[in-house]
Structures are given as C-alpha cells and as structure tokens.
Scaffold this motif. Sequence first.
Motif, PDB file in Angstrom:
ATOM      1  N   ASP A   1       3.495  -6.467   6.145  1.00 47.10           N
ATOM      2  CA  ASP A   1       4.158  -7.255   5.115  1.00 47.10           C
ATOM      3  C   ASP A   1       5.452  -7.841   5.674  1.00 47.10           C
ATOM      4  N   GLN A   2       5.473  -9.140   5.886  1.00 50.68           N
ATOM      5  CA  GLN A   2       6.648  -9.781   6.473  1.00 50.68           C
ATOM      6  C   GLN A   2       7.859  -9.708   5.551  1.00 50.68           C
ATOM      7  N   ALA A   3       7.620  -9.698   4.256  1.00 51.63           N
ATOM      8  CA  ALA A   3       8.728  -9.657   3.302  1.00 51.63           C
ATOM      9  C   ALA A   3       9.279  -8.259   3.115  1.00 51.63           C
ATOM     10  N   ARG A   4       8.489  -7.241   3.490  1.00 49.64           N
ATOM     11  CA  ARG A   4       8.916  -5.846   3.329  1.00 49.64           C
ATOM     12  C   ARG A   4       8.639  -5.110   4.637  1.00 49.64           C
ATOM     13  N   PRO A   5       9.561  -5.182   5.594  1.00 51.93           N
ATOM     14  CA  PRO A   5       9.344  -4.581   6.915  1.00 51.93           C
ATOM     15  C   PRO A   5       8.948  -3.107   6.826  1.00 51.93           C
ATOM     16  N   GLY A   6       7.957  -2.744   7.632  1.00 49.44           N
ATOM     17  CA  GLY A   6       7.487  -1.361   7.652  1.00 49.44           C
ATOM     18  C   GLY A   6       6.412  -1.070   6.629  1.00 49.44           C
ATOM     19  N   GLN A   7       6.075  -2.049   5.780  1.00 53.10           N
ATOM     20  CA  GLN A   7       5.040  -1.849   4.775  1.00 53.10           C
ATOM     21  C   GLN A   7       3.857  -2.775   5.058  1.00 53.10           C
ATOM     22  N   PHE A   8       2.758  -2.490   4.367  1.00 50.85           N
ATOM     23  CA  PHE A   8       1.521  -3.228   4.609  1.00 50.85           C
ATOM     24  C   PHE A   8       0.929  -3.672   3.276  1.00 50.85           C
ATOM     25  N   ARG A   9       0.176  -4.770   3.318  1.00 48.88           N
ATOM     26  CA  ARG A   9      -0.409  -5.306   2.088  1.00 48.88           C
ATOM     27  C   ARG A   9      -1.750  -5.954   2.365  1.00 48.88           C
ATOM     28  N   ARG A  10      -2.505  -6.171   1.287  1.00 52.98           N
ATOM     29  CA  ARG A  10      -3.718  -6.975   1.357  1.00 52.98           C
ATOM     30  C   ARG A  10      -3.359  -8.448   1.238  1.00 52.98           C
ATOM     31  N   LEU A  11      -4.345  -9.299   1.350  1.00 55.99           N
ATOM     32  CA  LEU A  11      -4.104 -10.731   1.232  1.00 55.99           C
ATOM     33  C   LEU A  11      -4.129 -11.176  -0.225  1.00 55.99           C
ATOM     34  N   THR A  12      -3.394 -12.234  -0.500  1.00 54.73           N
ATOM     35  CA  THR A  12      -3.454 -12.842  -1.824  1.00 54.73           C
ATOM     36  C   THR A  12      -4.741 -13.661  -1.948  1.00 54.73           C
ATOM     37  N   VAL A  13      -5.055 -14.058  -3.179  1.00 56.07           N
ATOM     38  CA  VAL A  13      -6.222 -14.913  -3.392  1.00 56.07           C
ATOM     39  C   VAL A  13      -6.058 -16.219  -2.620  1.00 56.07           C
ATOM     40  N   ARG A  14      -4.856 -16.774  -2.613  1.00 55.79           N
ATOM     41  CA  ARG A  14      -4.640 -18.033  -1.898  1.00 55.79           C
ATOM     42  C   ARG A  14      -4.879 -17.875  -0.408  1.00 55.79           C
ATOM     43  N   GLU A  15      -4.407 -16.790   0.184  1.00 53.14           N
ATOM     44  CA  GLU A  15      -4.631 -16.569   1.617  1.00 53.14           C
ATOM     45  C   GLU A  15      -6.120 -16.423   1.915  1.00 53.14           C
ATOM     46  N   ARG A  16      -6.846 -15.712   1.052  1.00 51.64           N
ATOM     47  CA  ARG A  16      -8.289 -15.552   1.246  1.00 51.64           C
ATOM     48  C   ARG A  16      -8.998 -16.904   1.139  1.00 51.64           C
ATOM     49  N   ALA A  17      -8.581 -17.697   0.160  1.00 51.98           N
ATOM     50  CA  ALA A  17      -9.199 -19.007  -0.025  1.00 51.98           C
ATOM     51  C   ALA A  17      -8.929 -19.908   1.180  1.00 51.98           C
ATOM     52  N   SER A  18      -7.720 -19.868   1.718  1.00 49.14           N
ATOM     53  CA  SER A  18      -7.409 -20.683   2.899  1.00 49.14           C
ATOM     54  C   SER A  18      -8.221 -20.224   4.105  1.00 49.14           C
ATOM     55  N   LEU A  19      -8.434 -18.928   4.232  1.00 48.89           N
ATOM     56  CA  LEU A  19      -9.279 -18.431   5.324  1.00 48.89           C
ATOM     57  C   LEU A  19     -10.712 -18.928   5.158  1.00 48.89           C
ATOM     58  N   GLN A  20     -11.132 -19.129   3.929  1.00 49.18           N
ATOM     59  CA  GLN A  20     -12.470 -19.655   3.656  1.00 49.18           C
ATOM     60  C   GLN A  20     -12.530 -21.171   3.819  1.00 49.18           C
ATOM     61  N   GLY A  21     -11.381 -21.797   4.108  1.00 49.94           N
ATOM     62  CA  GLY A  21     -11.384 -23.235   4.311  1.00 49.94           C
ATOM     63  C   GLY A  21     -11.155 -24.051   3.060  1.00 49.94           C
ATOM     64  N   PHE A  22     -10.793 -23.394   1.926  1.00 52.12           N
ATOM     65  CA  PHE A  22     -10.486 -24.137   0.712  1.00 52.12           C
ATOM     66  C   PHE A  22      -9.039 -24.618   0.769  1.00 52.12           C
ATOM     67  N   PRO A  23      -8.788 -25.868   0.380  1.00 53.25           N
ATOM     68  CA  PRO A  23      -7.424 -26.398   0.458  1.00 53.25           C
ATOM     69  C   PRO A  23      -6.492 -25.747  -0.558  1.00 53.25           C
TER      70      PRO A  23
ATOM     71  N   LEU B   1       0.843  -1.201   0.000  1.00 53.12           N
ATOM     72  CA  LEU B   1       0.000   0.000   0.000  1.00 53.12           C
ATOM     73  C   LEU B   1       0.873   1.244   0.000  1.00 53.12           C
ATOM     74  N   ASN B   2       0.544   2.206  -0.871  1.00 50.67           N
ATOM     75  CA  ASN B   2       1.296   3.457  -0.852  1.00 50.67           C
ATOM     76  C   ASN B   2       0.825   4.327   0.308  1.00 50.67           C
ATOM     77  N   ALA B   3       1.453   5.483   0.487  1.00 52.21           N
ATOM     78  CA  ALA B   3       1.176   6.327   1.652  1.00 52.21           C
ATOM     79  C   ALA B   3      -0.290   6.735   1.722  1.00 52.21           C
ATOM     80  N   GLU B   4      -0.881   7.104   0.574  1.00 52.48           N
ATOM     81  CA  GLU B   4      -2.285   7.519   0.569  1.00 52.48           C
ATOM     82  C   GLU B   4      -3.193   6.348   0.902  1.00 52.48           C
ATOM     83  N   GLU B   5      -2.950   5.191   0.289  1.00 53.81           N
ATOM     84  CA  GLU B   5      -3.770   4.004   0.551  1.00 53.81           C
ATOM     85  C   GLU B   5      -3.643   3.574   2.007  1.00 53.81           C
ATOM     86  N   LEU B   6      -2.438   3.656   2.529  1.00 55.76           N
ATOM     87  CA  LEU B   6      -2.224   3.277   3.925  1.00 55.76           C
ATOM     88  C   LEU B   6      -3.009   4.196   4.848  1.00 55.76           C
TER      89      LEU B   6
END
Length: 542
Positions: free
Chosen positions: A266-288, A216-221
């Motif tokens: 964002d664990q890969a970019r310290p100090g930054q923030f991100r949304r979830l990927t499609v895979r992360e969303r699907a796993s939260l929904q219980g899809f393998p 997320l850029n500064a405005e989005e954040l």
Amino acid sequence: MRAVDLYAGIGGWSLGLRLAGVEVVASYEWWQPAIDTHNGNHGGDFGAVDIRKLALSDLPSGIDLVVGSPPCTEFSYSNRGGSGNLSEGLKDLVKFLEVVEHLKPRYWALENVPRVAEVLRKGFDDPKHALYRFRKLKPQIEVIDFSDYGAPQSRRRCIAGNIPFDLIKAYRISLPRRTLGDVVHAVATADEVEDPVWGVRLPVSALTEHQAEAALNAEELRMNREAKTYHPVYNNMAFPDPLDAPARTVTATCTRVSRESIVIADQARPGQFRRLTVRERASLQGFPITYQFYAKSFSEKAKMVGNAIPPTFTYLVACAAQGVTAKAFKPFREAGQALTLPSKTARVTAPDSEGRSYPAKRGFRFALPGLRFKSGMRFDLSNGVDEDGASWRVRFFFGPSKDIREVDLDGSVMADLRRDLAGTAFSDFRARLVKAEAELSRTSPQGVQDRWTHRAKGLGPFEVADLLGDLSQELLALLEETMTDREAAAPFVRQVASSAPGIGPAPGLRKVERYALPVLAGFIIGDWFNTLGWHSRHKAAA
C-alpha cells in the motif's frame, strides 16, 4: 461491418469493436447487472435473454462478424479442481456455433478458458461428440496470453474462429507492454488521471470505483502470504505481487484472503498491504477509466470485471476482421481519444470489510514453518470440527498431485526411534517438549478453534503452527549435532513413508530421502503433538 455479440457480459467485445468502427447491431446476455453495465456504457436498451433458448429466426440478418464469450465456469480448472459439468458447458458452445452456422458471417471469434481448446479439437474429430456436426467451420484454435496483446495482465485464453490471426499477431509490434505498476501509478495521481492503456484523461474528481478499503489485518496478511508462498498443493507465487510485470489473472471471485487475490504494498500506508480497487482491476482488464460499472455491491462489480474479455484484444479482432494492415493500425491511445464518460455515473459501493465473525467449523490448513519443501512434500497443521468439538493434527503428505500419500503420525515413529534417541541430548530436548506442552495447556483444542473463528482471544492456530515449526527446527539442529549415523535417517524415513496407504509403490520417495533429517524431525514433532493428552483432556473435563 455489422456484428452480433453473444454472451455479451459487460461489453468487452462491444467496446473493442465499436472503437474500431464496427457496428454492433445486437447483444445478448442474461445477467442483469452485466446488462445494465453494457446498456449504460453503450447507450443500449436490450433486456435479459436466455441465449440457449434464442430462436435463430430472431437473429438479425446481414451479419459480417459474430463474437462472444460463452460461460467458462464448467470448463475452468479453478471450478472444483476442473471437475465441472462439461456436458452442461457444451450447451453454450453448441448454441454459439449454431448461430455462426445460421448467420454465415464472414468472420467469427469465440473466447473461453484454455481448456476449451482441447474440447473443441476433440469435438471436431469425434463423430460421437456434440460438436462434431460443426466440423466444417474449420476454426483456427489458439491459446494466447492477453499480456502479449496490450493488456496489463497475464491472462491465457482460448480464441477460436476464422479471423485473420496473422494480422492480429502483426499488430503486436505497435503494442507497448503494460504492467501492474503502470495501472497502480496511473490511478494514484492527485490531479488528472491518464488511462494507462487508452490515453483518455479525466480529472481525479471524476474517477469512479477507486474507493480505498481497509488494509489487510495481521491474520489476513498471514493467510495471503502463506497461501501464495507456501501453499500445501500448488506452486509458489510472489508476495506481494510485483509491480514491474503484467499482473496475474484478474478473477471474478476475490476475497480478502484468497490465493487468487492480487495483493500489493500500500503506497499510501507504508508497511501495509491491500487488494486492488475495482478501477484497478478494470484497467488491468483493459477497460478505460471512463467505463462505469452499474451494480449494487463491490463483489458484483468484481465478478463482472473478472468475467469480461479485455477490450484491448477485441479491438484487435475488429481491426483484423476489417483487413487493417499492421502499417495502418491505429494504436490504443489514438482510438481512445473518442472515449467519454456515460451520462449516468455508477453508484458508489463500499469495498468489502475485514471479517469479524466466521462459521464455527471454519477450516484451517497451513504448512508448518521450517518444514517447507515446496511442491511434492509437506507437513501441515489442520483442524476438524464435529459434535465433540474441535481437533487439531499434524499431517505429512508426499507424492505428486495425482497420487498423494499420507503418513499417519500416530506415535509409532517415536516408538521406533525411542531406543536410538534415548541419549542425554534428546533427554534435554524432552524438557523443551514439556515446556511446549505447558504453552499449549493455556488453552484447549476448542479454544484454538474459538480464536480462529474470532469467538475468543488467546492462542490461535498460527501460533500453534509456529510453535511446532520452531520445535522442528530446534530438533533438526540437535539431530545434525548429535546423530552419529546421519545416513541411517534416509532408509528409516523411506521405510516410514513406504508404509503410507496407497495402490502400488509409493511415489516421491527420493525427495523424502533427500530431506531425511528435516523429515525425521517433522515425524517426531508430529508424533509428539498428535499423541498429547492435551487433545483429550478438554473432552474428559467436559
């Protein structure tokens, strides 16, 4: 057991049923990307069907279980504040129950948003209601949270039917409580990925739908943080989303600046923030992690995942329908060993990119820093755009959501207070206001709008809001130091608030009085800003 899956979506019902050993003999859906995903993962070949027009005579016979998730849009409170077309949504509930009545299965289960629970109860009790003719089905109606049943997200839904709810509840002792962090950490590995729910493993090279998007850029954040922690109407949310608890509800619409979007550090970019990927969303929904999503865009995949029912719960429904006892219940990780990748891998779709251009009339409405009182009272800066250009205004609102009142900050508060605040101390503060006006004079109302729509550089609306918030805090400190009769502030702000237009006595006045001095500071700064010549000079020049 033989089952029919109505309003099948991408297969959340079918997956859970099949993992429990139930044969799904027919699935019905109308949206093609969902059909492609369902067929691709389950080896089917069914086509689009308008379920409302489905002839009952075309249904298969010998059905033991009918399940489905009719469209929830018209019942959802997130759709136009709960003002959806209920009669339109009822058509799908009626069709679902018609199928149940026709097939006479041993068990049936319907899933929808929590509001449908009251719709069903009312319909079965009201002779004039469209659902009244199905009252003999006598379903049990529950509103549950899927996080209590094995999904890594808090997702409240209505479940109605005649399935053995007591058995489903008995399975909970065997269901570990999963969190957002469990999902994020599971798919972040550089080697072999183990599904956080089902236990199936894949080499990281085979994991799909996990493309990283720009942070997320500064405005989005700023917009995400403001919308979640200082929303002008709704209760506050945590920012970023905590990893040590089930995630908030995964939604079908999820932009980079949505209050509903789940945002994490964002664990890969310290100090930054991100949304979830499609895979992360699907796993939260219980899809393998083996599940593929056959769609042509990131937004289509996010929509199909957000609209699905977690197969974690549908697996429990299938087990209960077959009479599996809590002692004989097979946990998710054991059932998940049967999962494999489909023969066809879903196409790679790039995540949404940050916005680079916006409509000329892009709206802005955010609370002023330093003048935040949580729900029931707020000062905010908002804009308006018409043929004469952009305008900006500080507004004060108070009262409950069903009776919000607005005080018109048009200079009258300053006029009423002029005599009381004419001392040396406030004269010094006037110099600060002159300096602030000089800062604003570097641009114009239209210039602020152009910065907001990314058409120009310069002073933007968040900078203006910060300036007004700083002024309010400075004035509040001055009032606390120099105001000899602080108690006089409470009846004054009450009188001002009581004059706000509305029917009947103004609500929420106690809170206005409780924060009398900061409200007074906000009144003064709002009055000052709203009556500045800055608002009209650019029009005169034009």
